[in-house]
Design a protein around this motif. Sequence first.
Motif, short mmCIF file in Angstrom:
data_model
loop_
_atom_site.label_atom_id
_atom_site.label_comp_id
_atom_site.label_asym_id
_atom_site.label_seq_id
_atom_site.Cartn_x
_atom_site.Cartn_y
_atom_site.Cartn_z
N GLN A 73 0.83 -1.21 0.00
CA GLN A 73 0.00 0.00 0.00
C GLN A 73 0.87 1.25 0.00
O GLN A 73 1.16 1.80 1.06
CB GLN A 73 -0.92 0.00 1.22
CG GLN A 73 -1.79 -1.25 1.31
CD GLN A 73 -2.80 -1.15 2.44
OE1 GLN A 73 -3.33 -0.08 2.74
NE2 GLN A 73 -3.09 -2.28 3.07
N ALA B 281 2.02 5.22 -0.58
CA ALA B 281 1.42 6.55 -0.44
C ALA B 281 2.46 7.57 -0.84
O ALA B 281 3.66 7.36 -0.60
CB ALA B 281 1.00 6.78 1.00
N LYS C 211 1.42 15.46 4.70
CA LYS C 211 0.08 15.06 4.26
C LYS C 211 0.18 14.13 3.06
O LYS C 211 1.05 14.30 2.20
CB LYS C 211 -0.74 16.30 3.89
CG LYS C 211 -1.36 16.97 5.12
CD LYS C 211 -2.64 17.74 4.81
CE LYS C 211 -2.45 18.95 3.92
NZ LYS C 211 -1.66 20.04 4.52
N GLU C 212 -0.76 13.19 3.00
CA GLU C 212 -0.77 12.29 1.85
C GLU C 212 -1.32 13.03 0.62
O GLU C 212 -2.31 13.76 0.72
CB GLU C 212 -1.63 11.06 2.14
CG GLU C 212 -1.59 10.08 0.98
CD GLU C 212 -2.28 8.76 1.23
OE1 GLU C 212 -2.68 8.48 2.36
OE2 GLU C 212 -2.40 8.00 0.24
N LYS D 58 -3.25 12.65 -2.55
CA LYS D 58 -4.13 11.66 -3.19
C LYS D 58 -4.27 11.96 -4.67
O LYS D 58 -3.85 13.01 -5.15
CB LYS D 58 -5.51 11.72 -2.53
CG LYS D 58 -5.49 11.55 -1.02
CD LYS D 58 -5.91 10.16 -0.64
CE LYS D 58 -5.76 9.99 0.86
NZ LYS D 58 -6.67 9.21 1.57
N GLY D 59 -4.90 11.07 -5.36
CA GLY D 59 -5.18 11.29 -6.78
C GLY D 59 -4.00 10.95 -7.66
O GLY D 59 -2.96 10.50 -7.18
N ASN D 60 -4.18 11.19 -8.96
CA ASN D 60 -3.14 10.83 -9.91
C ASN D 60 -2.47 12.06 -10.49
O ASN D 60 -2.90 13.18 -10.26
CB ASN D 60 -3.70 9.93 -11.01
CG ASN D 60 -3.94 8.53 -10.47
OD1 ASN D 60 -3.42 8.16 -9.42
ND2 ASN D 60 -4.75 7.75 -11.18
N LYS E 134 2.07 2.36 3.72
CA LYS E 134 1.13 2.57 4.83
C LYS E 134 0.92 1.39 5.74
O LYS E 134 0.42 1.54 6.84
CB LYS E 134 -0.26 2.88 4.25
CG LYS E 134 -0.43 4.17 3.57
CD LYS E 134 -1.92 4.35 3.35
CE LYS E 134 -2.18 5.03 2.05
NZ LYS E 134 -3.59 5.24 1.79
N ARG F 236 3.14 9.55 -9.58
CA ARG F 236 2.08 8.62 -9.97
C ARG F 236 1.41 9.23 -11.18
O ARG F 236 0.96 10.37 -11.13
CB ARG F 236 1.10 8.47 -8.80
CG ARG F 236 0.12 7.33 -8.93
CD ARG F 236 -0.53 6.99 -7.58
NE ARG F 236 -1.05 8.17 -6.92
CZ ARG F 236 -0.95 8.42 -5.62
NH1 ARG F 236 -0.37 7.58 -4.81
NH2 ARG F 236 -1.44 9.54 -5.11
#
Length: 635
Positions: A431, A433, A440-441, A443-445, A454, A491
Amino acid sequence: MSNYHIKHLEEYYQVYRKSVRNPEGFWEEIAEEHFIWRKKWDNVLEWDFSKPEVKWFQGAQLNITENCIDRHLPTRRNKTAILFEPNDPKEEALHITYGQLFEKVCKMANVLKANGVKKGDRVCIYLPMIPELTYAVLACARIGAIHSVVFAGFSSNALATRINDSDCKMVITSDGSFRGSKSIDLKGIVDKALEDCPGVNTVLVAKRTKSDIEMVEGRDKWLAPLMAEASADCDAETMNAEDPLFILYTSGSTGKPKGMVHTCGGYMVYTAYTFKNIFQYREEDVYWCTADIGWITGHSYIVYGPLANGATSIMFEGVPSYPDFGRFWEVVEKHKVNQFYTAPTAIRALAKENLDYLEKYDLSSLKVLGSVGEPINEEAWHWYNNNVGKKKSPIVDTWWQTETGGIMISPIPYVTPTTPTFATLPFIGIQPALMDEEGKEIKGNQVEGRLCIKFPWPSIARTIWGNHERYRDTYFSAYKDMYFTGDGANRDAVGYYRITGRVDDVIIVSGHNLGTAPIEDAINEHQAVAESAIVGFPHDVKGNALYGYVILKETGESRDRDNVRNEINQQITELIGPIAKLDKIQFVSGLPKTRSGKIMRRILRKIASNDTSNLGDTSTLLNPEIVKEIMDNVL
Ligand code: ATP
Ligand code: MG
């Protein structure tokens, strides 16, 4: 055999989702169905990244050598387990069957016992890539001794540090080693190291080069006669799943080596499962990983992963350039290799040479090509794909670390569509991240950040030997409840990961974070360039500016240097943007590399910043002589 062998993309997503929704249930099923345990676990997983503490299969008992050897005997006794290909192609290859491996490992285990090695003791193995190295590793595992393999290219100093760090009481070595046309006095290096290692009381010496060496009375013993006399049967010690299996020092690209500790149960499950899927190994296949067993790649994907699957694994003593640059391809043809796993540094070195070396050989047996150790640049990727794989063998660009024990992000061949320079998707159970600098993580691509994981996977290292605090500080303090890898990644739109290099190597130019890999990739696309490395140096306006070290191909040597400089910057502008243009470009004949072939940017950074008073220890470099050449010509 549910979930064990993934065969198409839908299945990957399905199994992946299952492994993430219920990791305990998922790994329990894999562990139960595919391995032999003497006692089942009480608890699949206990973890707390803040301590940090990770325990898989608590309460279970096993011995990894029973899983790697004994259980294959009824069906694979005469199948080749280890195929030893010597340095000199004129010397005959050795097919060591599972039956013979059992015998040798038992004999060596009995020799260790007779020389006072007990469960939990540390044994340093400093051997070249000869069969005794595999026997020694497995013999330790059989009796529960903790092996610490030190790559036999390290200096006496580096060896002594590692022996003392983990209090090894025995060293297993050889008289000498062959590397290409050279023969190296290994025993001499050990003798010198042991002047500073009072804890070592026994040295077992394998015979390889038959060179004249000194044997210290009472301490040094020839291995062969002891093995000849030893019994060929040795009960495997009962180990707890969380007992240490081995210590392995990271390759040291970034400073003082860390002795990563891996344990028996989780490491076995994860390396076996990844091997099966990432190389799509089938019963009749011949698999070849060109790494040295002195690195994690060799531990997990020459010895434990392949043998746990009953595979045939090639062990290669030599180097890619001996007797000429066709050696890898000669071996592929000779043994009809199906899976071939190597490092970008080797690919780039071979790509510099004439294609004739390769085209002489029949490479049609190849089904899967692997890469590990560094980001593989686009040009090298295409060279590998076009010439070695003939566009038919998928390339698995496998991202992982000594600390992770097994492959973490990688395509599954014939399952995951590949994209050059992308390690693509997380493996089952992993997993990842991406984190920003505020913790802060992201997110998204189509995003970029620091790569963290994680959730624990079975083969995560449990500690740094003798220094749990350093383990916590290095991997678990940067981000709360996350394992921090030290690498940066992006990513893309479809969720594929691309590793951009070490976060420590990130260069901030006019406020922009620039990773090393994409820029080097753009430079290497230039037709005259063989290899390159970039670092930052202080700049009044931009904060930092970029300094490039570039090796030209033979065909590029005659070109006007300033033209090449301009073209390189043009290329960077096109592929990345003007922000990444290089302020200085120095042409060099080589780059400082670690013994595992990775570029040491730490040293290049100091040279570019004119801060050469304290370069650190350069003796552990593969090519220390290059440092002076680069310093003499610095811009
Ligand atoms: P040290 O931690 O002592 O500096 P090291 O990181 O070189 O040494 P390893 O554990 O052998 O020691 O290497 C792992 C590192 O290699 C990763 O963190 C990453 O930077 C790099 N790496 C490995 N495989 C890949 C890959 N496929 N793509 C990009 N980078 C890779
Ligand atoms: Mg590292």
